[in-house]
Design a protein around this motif. Structure first.
Motif, PDB file in Angstrom:
ATOM      1  N   LEU A   1       8.455  14.206 -39.836  1.00  4.00           N
ATOM      2  CA  LEU A   1       9.822  14.680 -39.429  1.00  4.00           C
ATOM      3  C   LEU A   1       9.644  16.038 -38.370  1.00  4.00           C
ATOM      4  O   LEU A   1      10.353  16.232 -37.489  1.00  4.00           O
ATOM      5  CB  LEU A   1      10.647  14.980 -40.393  1.00  4.00           C
TER       6      LEU A   1
ATOM      7  N   THR B   1      15.823   8.808 -41.404  1.00  4.80           N
ATOM      8  CA  THR B   1      15.839   9.610 -40.214  1.00  4.80           C
ATOM      9  C   THR B   1      14.890   9.329 -39.089  1.00  4.80           C
ATOM     10  O   THR B   1      14.967   9.126 -37.959  1.00  4.80           O
ATOM     11  CB  THR B   1      15.895  11.009 -40.560  1.00  4.80           C
TER      12      THR B   1
ATOM     13  N   THR C   1      17.313  18.352 -38.189  1.00  4.49           N
ATOM     14  CA  THR C   1      16.184  17.993 -39.133  1.00  4.49           C
ATOM     15  C   THR C   1      15.307  19.397 -39.248  1.00  4.49           C
ATOM     16  O   THR C   1      14.792  19.646 -40.345  1.00  4.49           O
ATOM     17  CB  THR C   1      15.375  16.871 -38.518  1.00  4.49           C
TER      18      THR C   1
END
Length: 260
Positions: free
Chosen positions: A209, A141, A252
């Protein structure tokens, strides 16, 4: 900044680019309607080069990141990340990302981007607890977001060099240079975070993230500023990067809240 990666990783990235050759993300959204940019033929081409096997071994996170960057550059379907790493579509709090409406059930939910989101799925799996899968999902990701940022910035640089205003290319204007510089700095940070997450000793990249979604969206916002009004025109395709970055950021952030 130019990043040099190991030859075998570049070879895999080249294989992913080959699988993506000729594929183009849908340009025009149908606002207010359920969409899904899933492409089974593209998925099969990636499966043929081993894309779906990279999650199982922490030592293969390098190729996974290299491929994730290429998928991001192409704005490829997000199901290619979720199903390759998690083994199932990403599901959080009764919503399923990239559900195809056949196996998962639930109501089709109109979204900002064409991710085929389903809501109210009673049997939706919880966030996977397998640390190997989660680590792979996090690393890929991050790489996808870095690829989105890099692809968007590439379009902005090309536009700034080719379009003239006040008798000079846009790239010569200080304001445009500032936008490009800020975008490049954030893009480089995303790429560095991605390659750091490829280290099998890193673990799930929670902190990276938490920052990456907003950083990628910031890059795409700078790109739209460089393009001016054209950046919002559906014909140009720049809007795809902004919408996809925001979509990835929302999902996310939701996943990270599950761990808080």
């Amino acid at each position: 900044m130019r990043f040099t990666i190991e030859p075998e990783l570049e070879l895999f990235a080249e294989s992913v680019r080959g699988a993506l050759a000729g594929w183009e993300a849908p340009v025009e959204p149908v606002f207010g309607e359920w969409q899904d940019d899933r492409d089974d033929a593209l998925g099969a081409r990636l499966a043929a080069i081993g894309w779906g096997e990279l999650w199982s071994d922490p030592d293969l996170l390098g190729p996974a990141v290299a491929g994730g960057v290429e998928l991001g550059r192409a704005c490829a379907p997000l199901c290619l990340i979720d199903e390759a790493t998690l083994g199932v579509p990403l599901a959080i709090d009764g919503r399923v990302r990239h559900g195809d409406g056949r196996a998962e059930g639930g109501d089709r939910e109109p979204t900002l981007d064409g991710t085929g989101t389903l809501r109210g799925v009673a049997s939706a799996p919880s966030v996977p607890s397998d640390p190997t899968r989660l680590r792979a999902w996090g690393a890929v990701t991050l790489a996808y977001l870095a690829g989105l940022a890099d692809g968007a910035l590439e379009k902005a640089v090309e536009h700034a060099r080719s379009r003239e205003q006040f008798g000079a290319p846009l790239a010569a204007l200080p304001a445009v240079q500032a936008h490009l510089a800020d975008a490049a700095m954030a893009r480089d940070g995303l790429l560095l975070s991605s390659w750091s997450a490829a280290d099998p000793e890193t673990g799930f990249p929670r902190d990276s993230l938490a920052w990456a979604g907003s950083a990628c969206r910031e890059v795409t916002a700078h790109v739209q500023q460089v393009h001016g009004g054209i950046g919002f025109a559906l014909e140009g395709g720049v809007h795809r990067y902004y919408r996809r970055a925001k979509t990835v950021q929302v999902w996310t952030d939701a996943l990270l809240r599950e761990f808080s």
